[in-house]
Design a protein around this motif. Structure first.
Motif, short mmCIF file in Angstrom:
data_model
loop_
_atom_site.label_atom_id
_atom_site.label_comp_id
_atom_site.label_asym_id
_atom_site.label_seq_id
_atom_site.Cartn_x
_atom_site.Cartn_y
_atom_site.Cartn_z
N GLU A 143 -2.67 0.32 -4.20
CA GLU A 143 -2.38 -1.04 -3.71
C GLU A 143 -1.89 -1.89 -4.88
O GLU A 143 -2.51 -1.90 -5.94
CB GLU A 143 -3.63 -1.66 -3.10
CG GLU A 143 -4.12 -0.89 -1.88
CD GLU A 143 -5.38 -1.50 -1.31
OE1 GLU A 143 -5.37 -1.85 -0.12
OE2 GLU A 143 -6.38 -1.60 -2.06
N ASN A 169 3.66 6.13 -6.74
CA ASN A 169 2.21 6.22 -6.68
C ASN A 169 1.81 7.40 -7.56
O ASN A 169 2.26 8.52 -7.37
CB ASN A 169 1.75 6.44 -5.24
CG ASN A 169 0.24 6.52 -5.12
OD1 ASN A 169 -0.47 6.60 -6.10
ND2 ASN A 169 -0.25 6.52 -3.90
N PRO A 221 1.09 5.32 0.03
CA PRO A 221 0.36 6.57 0.22
C PRO A 221 0.68 7.56 -0.91
O PRO A 221 1.65 7.37 -1.65
CB PRO A 221 0.85 7.08 1.58
CG PRO A 221 2.18 6.45 1.76
CD PRO A 221 2.14 5.14 1.03
N ARG A 271 0.87 -1.18 0.00
CA ARG A 271 0.00 0.00 0.00
C ARG A 271 0.90 1.23 0.00
O ARG A 271 1.71 1.39 0.92
CB ARG A 271 -0.89 0.01 1.23
CG ARG A 271 -1.93 -1.09 1.23
CD ARG A 271 -2.69 -1.16 2.55
NE ARG A 271 -3.21 0.10 3.03
CZ ARG A 271 -4.44 0.57 2.78
NH1 ARG A 271 -5.28 -0.15 2.08
NH2 ARG A 271 -4.83 1.73 3.27
N GLY A 287 -4.79 9.21 -3.98
CA GLY A 287 -5.02 8.42 -2.78
C GLY A 287 -4.04 7.27 -2.69
O GLY A 287 -3.01 7.25 -3.37
N ILE A 288 -4.36 6.29 -1.89
CA ILE A 288 -3.53 5.10 -1.71
C ILE A 288 -3.58 4.23 -2.96
O ILE A 288 -4.64 4.06 -3.58
CB ILE A 288 -3.98 4.30 -0.48
CG1 ILE A 288 -3.68 5.10 0.78
CG2 ILE A 288 -3.33 2.92 -0.43
CD1 ILE A 288 -4.21 4.48 2.05
#
Length: 81
Positions: A71, A64, A10, A8, A68-69
């Motif tokens: 996964e 990322n 951030p 995960r 948002g997050i």
């Protein structure tokens, strides 16, 4: 000889500014969010449902790309954790 990792990330998370290499192969599936993946001279924007695979001896890094997050399910060979 295979390692699975559920990760995960951030917002703003990355593997760092410089590409890295190791022996083996990496593969994975973006479960949610979005991930930018650099492998060699190529850049990919991967979204939920997209998968990837590459030889880990190629310079690579990731970040990322979502607000948002994100996964990701990784499969790495050989294991290194």
């Amino acid at each position: 000889a295979l390692e699975l990792l559920a990760s995960r990330f951030p917002p703003g998370a990355s593997s760092g500014g410089e590409p890295y290499i190791h022996r083996g192969e990496d593969a994975g599936l973006v479960l949610s969010g979005a991930m930018r993946l650099w492998v060699g001279a190529d850049t990919h924007l991967l979204k939920a449902g997209d998968s990837f695979r590459f030889k880990s001896s190629l310079p690579h890094r990731f970040a990322n790309a979502a607000k948002g997050i994100t996964e990701v399910l990784w499969a790495v060979t050989p294991p290194f954790y």
